[in-house]
Design a protein around this motif. Structure first.
Motif, PDB file in Angstrom:
ATOM      1  N   VAL A  37      -1.980   8.880 -11.423  1.00 25.24           N
ATOM      2  CA  VAL A  37      -1.631   9.606 -10.199  1.00 25.24           C
ATOM      3  C   VAL A  37      -0.238   9.191  -9.748  1.00 25.24           C
ATOM      4  O   VAL A  37       0.323   8.203 -10.226  1.00 25.24           O
ATOM      5  CB  VAL A  37      -2.661   9.388  -9.058  1.00 25.24           C
ATOM      6  N   TYR A  38       0.302   9.963  -8.820  1.00 24.63           N
ATOM      7  CA  TYR A  38       1.691   9.790  -8.392  1.00 24.63           C
ATOM      8  C   TYR A  38       1.708   9.350  -6.938  1.00 24.63           C
ATOM      9  O   TYR A  38       1.176  10.052  -6.067  1.00 24.63           O
ATOM     10  CB  TYR A  38       2.448  11.102  -8.619  1.00 24.63           C
ATOM     11  N   VAL A  39       2.272   8.179  -6.722  1.00 23.65           N
ATOM     12  CA  VAL A  39       2.211   7.538  -5.411  1.00 23.65           C
ATOM     13  C   VAL A  39       3.589   7.028  -5.030  1.00 23.65           C
ATOM     14  O   VAL A  39       4.542   7.136  -5.797  1.00 23.65           O
ATOM     15  CB  VAL A  39       1.209   6.357  -5.450  1.00 23.65           C
ATOM     16  N   GLY A  40       3.675   6.437  -3.849  1.00 25.44           N
ATOM     17  CA  GLY A  40       4.869   5.702  -3.482  1.00 25.44           C
ATOM     18  C   GLY A  40       4.735   4.260  -3.953  1.00 25.44           C
ATOM     19  O   GLY A  40       3.634   3.699  -3.969  1.00 25.44           O
ATOM     20  N   ARG A  56      -8.739  -2.654  -3.366  1.00 21.32           N
ATOM     21  CA  ARG A  56      -7.677  -1.649  -3.443  1.00 21.32           C
ATOM     22  C   ARG A  56      -7.196  -1.345  -2.032  1.00 21.32           C
ATOM     23  O   ARG A  56      -7.998  -0.987  -1.164  1.00 21.32           O
ATOM     24  CB  ARG A  56      -8.183  -0.365  -4.121  1.00 21.32           C
ATOM     25  N   VAL A  57      -5.905  -1.530  -1.830  1.00 23.74           N
ATOM     26  CA  VAL A  57      -5.304  -1.302  -0.525  1.00 23.74           C
ATOM     27  C   VAL A  57      -4.404  -0.076  -0.619  1.00 23.74           C
ATOM     28  O   VAL A  57      -3.495  -0.031  -1.455  1.00 23.74           O
ATOM     29  CB  VAL A  57      -4.470  -2.521  -0.070  1.00 23.74           C
ATOM     30  N   TYR A  58      -4.663   0.903   0.214  1.00 25.41           N
ATOM     31  CA  TYR A  58      -3.841   2.103   0.297  1.00 25.41           C
ATOM     32  C   TYR A  58      -3.097   2.074   1.621  1.00 25.41           C
ATOM     33  O   TYR A  58      -3.719   2.090   2.689  1.00 25.41           O
ATOM     34  CB  TYR A  58      -4.719   3.354   0.213  1.00 25.41           C
ATOM     35  N   VAL A  62      -1.029   0.523  -3.295  1.00 25.06           N
ATOM     36  CA  VAL A  62      -0.154   1.674  -3.525  1.00 25.06           C
ATOM     37  C   VAL A  62       0.007   2.443  -2.221  1.00 25.06           C
ATOM     38  O   VAL A  62      -0.735   2.228  -1.256  1.00 25.06           O
ATOM     39  CB  VAL A  62      -0.675   2.599  -4.650  1.00 25.06           C
ATOM     40  N   TYR A  63       0.962   3.348  -2.207  1.00 23.97           N
ATOM     41  CA  TYR A  63       1.346   4.065  -0.989  1.00 23.97           C
ATOM     42  C   TYR A  63       1.011   5.538  -1.172  1.00 23.97           C
ATOM     43  O   TYR A  63       1.495   6.181  -2.109  1.00 23.97           O
ATOM     44  CB  TYR A  63       2.833   3.829  -0.713  1.00 23.97           C
ATOM     45  N   VAL A  64       0.154   6.030  -0.309  1.00 24.48           N
ATOM     46  CA  VAL A  64      -0.406   7.380  -0.442  1.00 24.48           C
ATOM     47  C   VAL A  64      -0.361   8.088   0.902  1.00 24.48           C
ATOM     48  O   VAL A  64       0.050   7.507   1.912  1.00 24.48           O
ATOM     49  CB  VAL A  64      -1.874   7.301  -0.929  1.00 24.48           C
ATOM     50  N   GLY A  65      -0.808   9.324   0.902  1.00 26.21           N
ATOM     51  CA  GLY A  65      -1.040  10.018   2.149  1.00 26.21           C
ATOM     52  C   GLY A  65      -2.448   9.743   2.646  1.00 26.21           C
ATOM     53  O   GLY A  65      -3.373   9.569   1.854  1.00 26.21           O
TER      54      GLY A  65
END
Lengths: 137, 137, 137
Positions: B118-121, C85-87, C118-121
């Motif tokens: 998946v595509y993340v920051g 898992r930390v978003y 990871v950084y997500v919406g």
């Protein structure tokens, strides 16, 4: 005698060959991991995979069917799944996803899987990706 | 007598200390979980970790080496891995990632791991992050 | 005689009913999976869940408390967790997250869990989501 458990690649006939050196699913011992699935229609030899439709509903149902095919290939079912990861591309899809999800899983008899839903980028045209972890009895 | 399995932190000598209270990897019983790895060069005492290069190829190969070091620290290898999670920052990197991935795993003898991409920051400068779940025999 | 392990849904009294057909946590055999938790305050019957505050610290501490409630419901604790898992939604939150995380886990006696960040919406108003995998002894 204790045998080392085999590690088996799960490749349903409905699936295209993976585009890289990974398996659509793997079973080892009592653990079955399904790779991230998307809403590709059943494989047509010689053709690149295409999503079943532009909408969330069609893609989600096809994605769930693709996960299920891999579970079945490994001797498992949705009843064995402990975790489902749902990747969406748009937070405004959450309510519709849940509606589809609830319909799809309405007849589960065991405890439903845990779930994490996050919003990520996906390749153009894809609205949803789902993977799953099952523990077999 | 049934022993409670030990939970062991896996800290290869190539790694910097984790920047927070987590382990680079953990083994408990037959489960080995590798934390999200990035393309940091081998640790230099007293220096902050830096990625090996600006490009996807160098970062990916270093990231995979960092995952492997943790697997080995726990008595495992890529052959034991059932799931690999690949986090990229740009969908246009997918084809190149697959090329690198296929070369890297060309000599696997067991079924390749399942994979979700998946595509993340990610923090500035990082193009890829990878974690892995292994089930030992 | 070998029994098929039960699959149990974990629903702490502090939690609202899941908004879809999933479980907040599931235990099957020695595997306990906690679903993605966010910083919702303890459930109030008849009211929609609301996050505890606009800030990262309050939300993170509440999220961790929500994960812990599910672990405890399944007979586990943080000591059993192998993966967290930390978003997050913003890379600039990483340092503060680590500070909160280190304080929270300061008294762990076993090896800390592995972690991927990871950084997500996320849905509007939410800054952090966390899930966890535990292996019981």
């Amino acid at each position: 005698m204790s045998e080392k458990p085999a590690k088996t690649a799960l490749t349903p006939s409905t699936h295209t060959a993976p585009p890289a050196k990974f398996s659509h699913g793997v079973r080892k011992g009592n653990i079955l991991q399904v790779a991230g699935q998307v809403g590709f229609a059943p494989a047509v030899p010689g053709q690149a995979p295409v999503p079943v439709g532009p909408g969330l509903r069609e893609q989600t149902l096809r994605t769930l069917a693709n996960v299920e095919a891999i579970l079945q290939e490994g001797g498992a079912s949705w009843e064995d799944v402990v975790m489902i990861r749902v990747y969406l591309t748009d937070t405004s899809h959450f309510a519709e996803l849940n509606e589809i999800y609830n319909e799809y899983f309405a007849d589960l008899t065991e405890a439903p899987a845990a779930r994490t839903t996050v919003y990520v980028g996906l390749p153009a045209g894809l609205l949803v990706e789902i993977d799953a972890l099952a523990v077999l009895g």
